[in-house]
Each structure stands twice: as structure tokens, then as C-alpha cells.
Design a protein around this motif. Structure first.
Motif, short mmCIF file in Angstrom:
data_model
loop_
_atom_site.label_atom_id
_atom_site.label_comp_id
_atom_site.label_asym_id
_atom_site.label_seq_id
_atom_site.Cartn_x
_atom_site.Cartn_y
_atom_site.Cartn_z
N LEU A 5 36.43 -12.46 28.07
CA LEU A 5 36.37 -13.72 28.82
C LEU A 5 37.76 -14.31 28.86
CD1 LEU A 5 34.34 -16.18 29.83
CD2 LEU A 5 35.08 -17.16 27.69
N ILE A 6 38.24 -14.68 30.05
CA ILE A 6 39.54 -15.34 30.14
C ILE A 6 39.37 -16.68 30.84
CG2 ILE A 6 40.95 -13.26 30.02
CD1 ILE A 6 41.13 -13.23 33.03
N ALA A 7 40.26 -17.62 30.54
CA ALA A 7 40.10 -18.99 31.04
C ALA A 7 41.41 -19.75 30.91
CB ALA A 7 39.02 -19.70 30.22
N ALA A 187 29.93 -2.59 35.54
CA ALA A 187 31.27 -2.51 36.13
C ALA A 187 32.15 -3.53 35.42
CB ALA A 187 31.20 -2.82 37.62
N GLY A 188 33.41 -3.23 35.27
CA GLY A 188 34.30 -4.14 34.59
C GLY A 188 34.51 -5.42 35.39
N ASN A 189 34.81 -6.52 34.70
CA ASN A 189 35.17 -7.76 35.40
C ASN A 189 36.67 -7.73 35.69
OD1 ASN A 189 36.47 -8.46 33.03
ND2 ASN A 189 34.78 -9.73 32.29
N LEU A 240 33.46 -23.47 37.27
CA LEU A 240 32.38 -22.49 37.01
C LEU A 240 32.56 -21.24 37.87
CD1 LEU A 240 29.32 -24.95 36.89
CD2 LEU A 240 30.83 -24.23 35.02
N SER A 241 32.88 -21.43 39.13
CA SER A 241 33.08 -20.29 40.02
C SER A 241 34.32 -19.50 39.60
CB SER A 241 33.20 -20.77 41.46
OG SER A 241 33.36 -19.67 42.33
N GLY A 242 35.37 -20.22 39.22
CA GLY A 242 36.62 -19.55 38.81
C GLY A 242 36.41 -18.68 37.58
N LEU A 243 35.76 -19.23 36.56
CA LEU A 243 35.50 -18.45 35.35
C LEU A 243 34.47 -17.35 35.65
CD1 LEU A 243 35.24 -21.15 32.53
CD2 LEU A 243 37.23 -19.92 33.34
N GLY A 244 33.46 -17.70 36.45
CA GLY A 244 32.37 -16.77 36.74
C GLY A 244 32.84 -15.54 37.48
N PHE A 245 33.73 -15.72 38.45
CA PHE A 245 34.16 -14.54 39.22
C PHE A 245 35.10 -13.67 38.40
CE2 PHE A 245 38.45 -15.92 40.41
CZ PHE A 245 39.08 -14.74 40.74
N GLU A 246 36.00 -14.32 37.65
CA GLU A 246 37.04 -13.55 36.96
C GLU A 246 36.48 -12.84 35.72
OE1 GLU A 246 40.51 -15.81 35.74
OE2 GLU A 246 41.82 -14.18 36.42
N SER A 247 35.60 -13.53 35.01
CA SER A 247 35.05 -12.94 33.78
C SER A 247 33.64 -12.39 33.98
CB SER A 247 35.05 -13.99 32.66
OG SER A 247 36.38 -14.27 32.27
N GLY A 248 33.08 -12.54 35.19
CA GLY A 248 31.77 -11.97 35.50
C GLY A 248 31.95 -10.68 36.26
N GLY A 249 32.46 -10.80 37.47
CA GLY A 249 32.67 -9.61 38.30
C GLY A 249 32.32 -9.93 39.74
N VAL A 250 32.85 -9.17 40.67
CA VAL A 250 32.56 -9.38 42.09
C VAL A 250 32.01 -8.10 42.70
CG1 VAL A 250 34.08 -11.34 42.56
CG2 VAL A 250 35.01 -9.03 42.58
N ALA A 251 31.49 -8.22 43.93
CA ALA A 251 30.82 -7.07 44.55
C ALA A 251 30.97 -7.15 46.07
CB ALA A 251 29.37 -7.00 44.11
N THR A 252 29.90 -6.83 46.79
CA THR A 252 29.99 -6.68 48.24
C THR A 252 30.34 -7.97 48.98
OG1 THR A 252 28.54 -4.76 48.31
CG2 THR A 252 28.61 -6.11 50.29
N ALA A 253 29.85 -9.11 48.51
CA ALA A 253 30.15 -10.35 49.22
C ALA A 253 31.66 -10.53 49.39
CB ALA A 253 29.54 -11.55 48.48
#
Ligand code: ZN
Length: 370
Positions: A5-7, A187-189, A240-253
Motif C-alpha cells: 500500500l502506498i500513500a 494482478a499486481g497493483n 479514496l480514488s487515488g489510493l484505491g487505483f494505485e494500491s488496488g489495481g486497474v483494468a479495462t475501464a
């Protein structure tokens, strides 16, 4: 696999906090470089400079020239070295913040981001999105460290155009849906590890907050007022979106969103608007997506004013051949579309985009929207 997790080191959000920027900067350095464009300086310049004076800081004032290009970063780096600045402060939109981050990384300065619009995920992240001189996106790069301070004045955000706020909701709405996909496939974040439980909980809170308060917050921002709903949705869009995308992961959207700028008709769309259509497409692609949840999300997008049809993207009547160009990129090696627990092909991406358009039009008719 390890989880990461990064922040940012500190996040400050509230009405009027821009007047306190000097006090926070004093804790980080002695000589700040402030990067902003003339329009932003015209809006917040007096308050920022007064706060710096009060804190006994003399800032090096640098005019941002409009795009986060390698040349622009080199210019800012040269000024920073000549003047001996020790903290880079980006004030404005994502491109300004990304340029400040890149310059800070090159010089070894501390980094402060102060978004004046809540339209994207840049403020908390370690990333710079690169553009060329013609304004085309050419990729992105992580600096390995997140900003030392993110300062968000909610009145400044509410005074900005509502369209930017809504675009931020589009970027944020996709966060949990994409993180879930990446989680399922392990998949990695973007931090180079797996998603922590904390990141997934943050991504989910982002989603729930938008569905509950998003439309109310949009109406408030249209009147340039700050309400509890605005505070919640600014936090969803930025933190929330900033932490969520970077430490969660992204996909097709995000993969589809990143391809849309290659179509001339889409020039002038904001990143979060492109993610809005990318999300509608991912929902159509995802074998595990419950129908009711898909309808909830698309109906929210329609009510918020996010694009869910080809017409919304100025792509009415687009041919299958042109869509296949996007499908090919999405199905390519290393694509974010690999972050799904099922196979994604050019054909399935094109079909999903067409299905998203049809579904979006049907839901708009039901809602009585043009
Ligand atoms: Zn995004």
C-alpha cells in the motif's frame, strides 16, 4: 506474493485550507518552488502568497506552460537548480501537479500537490502522465514516492466548473470495480504488489460514497457551495480514488479510457469522462457482473452526466473497423485488460463497447434523457 500500500505522507482537506499552506510548507522546506498557471494564480494567488509571507517563506514563482512534457519538466528543473529550491508545490490541475512531481523527483525536492479541481487521480499518486508537444498522451511513469503533502481546499474545488467535478466522479466510480477485477486475478497493483485489505476497503468506500452522495454533491458544486456531501465526494474523488487505483489495481475501464484520446472526435474530453465510458464497457465485458449492479452504475453515470454512449463521446455511427483498432490495443500483451479472470480479445472489447452503447441508450430512454 507480497501486498503493498502506498500513500501520501499527509492529506489535508477543508474549506479555506489554502490560506494555511505556508504553515504546512514550513515543515517541509525553506525555499518552495510554486508551479501554477496564470488562471490558477489569478484565483488563489493572493491567498497562497499571503500565507507564505506569514510563514516567512519567499517562494520561487514559476508559470506553468500548459502540458506535462519532458521539455516543461526540464525547464522547471533548471529553475529549481538555479534557485536552490527544496520543495516543489504544484497548484492547479493534473498536468501541473504531474510536472511538479517529475521536477521534484529529478532534483530531490519534497513534493506538495494542491489540486484546484477534483477531476482525476493525480494528487495523491506517485505518477506523472506524460504528454508530447502536440498534447498526445505518451505514457506514464512512477517516481517511487508519493507526495509529502496533498492540500485540498473544498471551496476552491466547489468554485471550479462542475464538469471537472463530475469527471472526477467518473474516474472514482471505476476504482472499486477495477480493483475487484485485478484482485480476482491477483494482478499486481501500481505499487508493484498485491492489494491490501485496506486498499480494497478504501476502494469500496469510494464507490459507496459516490452512489450515496454523488448527485447531491454535483448539484451543490453547480451552485458553488460546500456541503457535507461535497466534502465526502471530494474525498472520494481525490483521496479514496487515488489510493484505491494505485494500491488496488486497474483494468479495462482505464485501458479503454487511455485509448479514446487516439480518436480525433474525443479530443476535448476529460480523462474521467473517458473512464466513464470505459467503465460502462467493462461492465458489459465482465462475465461476473450482476445485471442489477450494472444498471445501478450506468443509471448513476447518466444522472451525473457522464458519457455512456457513442453519441456522448461524439462517436455516433463509428465503424467496427475503427473500434477494432482500440480492441487490438486492449488485447495486446501487457494490457490492463489482462487483469480479468477471463480471456479478453479484440472482438470481445469491440462487442463490449457496442453493447455498452446500446445499454446506455436504453437506460437513457428509460430515464427520459436525450
Ligand atoms: Zn484515472
Amino acid at each position: 506474493m507480497k501486498n503493498i500500500l502506498i500513500a501520501p505522507r499527509k492529506y489535508v482537506q477543508g474549506r479555506g485550507v489554502i490560506k494555511e499552506i505556508g504553515g504546512y510548507l514550513r515543515l517541509l522546506g525553506k525555499k518552495p518552488l510554486v508551479l501554477w498557471d496564470a488562471r490558477v494564480k489569478g484565483i488563489v494567488g493572493d491567498r497562497v502568497l499571503a500565507s507564505l509571507r506569514e510563514a516567512g517563506l519567499a517562494a520561487v514563482d514559476v508559470d506553468f506552460r500548459g502540458d506535462s512534457t519532458r521539455a516543461e519538466v526540464a525547464r522547471v528543473v533548471q529553475i529549481a537548480r538555479e534557485k536552490g529550491t527544496d520543495v516543489a508545490v504544484g497548484i492547479g490541475g493534473g498536468k501541473t501537479l504531474d510536472t511538479a512531481k517529475a521536477a521534484a523527483a529529478a532534483v530531490g525536492m519534497k513534493t506538495v500537490t494542491c489540486p484546484t479541481i477534483a477531476s482525476n487521480d493525480s494528487p495523491t499518486s506517485s505518477f506523472t502522465v506524460w504528454y508530447d508537444e502536440k498534447g498526445n498522451c505518451t505514457g506514464f511513469e512512477s517516481w517511487g514516492v508519493n507526495p509529502d503533502l496533498v492540500l485540498v481546499d473544498t471551496q476552491v474545488i466547489a468554485d471550479a466548473p462542475a464538469r471537472a467535478f463530475v469527471a472526477g466522479m467518473g474516474d472514482a466510480l471505476a476504482t472499486w470495480i477495477e480493483a475487484e477485477a485485478a484482485m480476482k486475478t491477483r494482478a499486481g497493483n501500481l505499487a508493484g504488489g498485491g492489494a491490501t485489505m485496506a486498499a480494497m476497503a478504501i476502494a469500496r468506500l469510494c464507490y459507496d460514497t459516490l452512489l450515496e452522495f454523488g448527485l447531491e454533491a454535483k448539484q451543490a458544486v453547480e451552485q458553488h457551495v460546500v456541503t457535507p456531501a461535497v466534502e465526502k465526494v471530494v474525498e472520494a474523488n481525490v483521496l479514496l480514488s487515488g489510493l484505491g487505483f494505485e494500491s488496488g489495481g486497474v483494468a479495462t475501464a482505464h485501458m479503454i479510457a487511455n485509448c479514446l484520446p487516439s480518436l480525433p472526435e474525443c479530443h476535448g474530453l476529460m480523462h474521467g469522462e473517458e473512464v466513464g465510458f470505459g467503465l460502462a464497457s467493462q461492465l458489459a465485458l465482465d462475465e461476473d457482473m450482476p445485471a442489477a449492479q450494472r444498471a445501478t452504475i450506468v443509471d448513476f453515470e447518466i444522472a451525473a452526466g457522464l458519457p455512456v454512449t457513442f453519441a456522448d463521446l461524439h462517436l455516433e455511427g463509428i465503424t467496427r473497423e475503427r473500434l477494432l483498432a482500440i480492441g487490438d490495443v486492449c488485447a495486446g500483451k501487457g494490457s490492463l485488460c489482462e487483469n480479468h479472470p477471463f480471456e479478453v480479445t479484440s472482438e470481445s472489447i469491440v462487442d463490449a463497447m457496442i453493447a455498452a452503447d446500446v445499454f446506455g441508450r436504453a437506460r437513457k430512454r428509460l430515464a427520459g434523457k436525450p
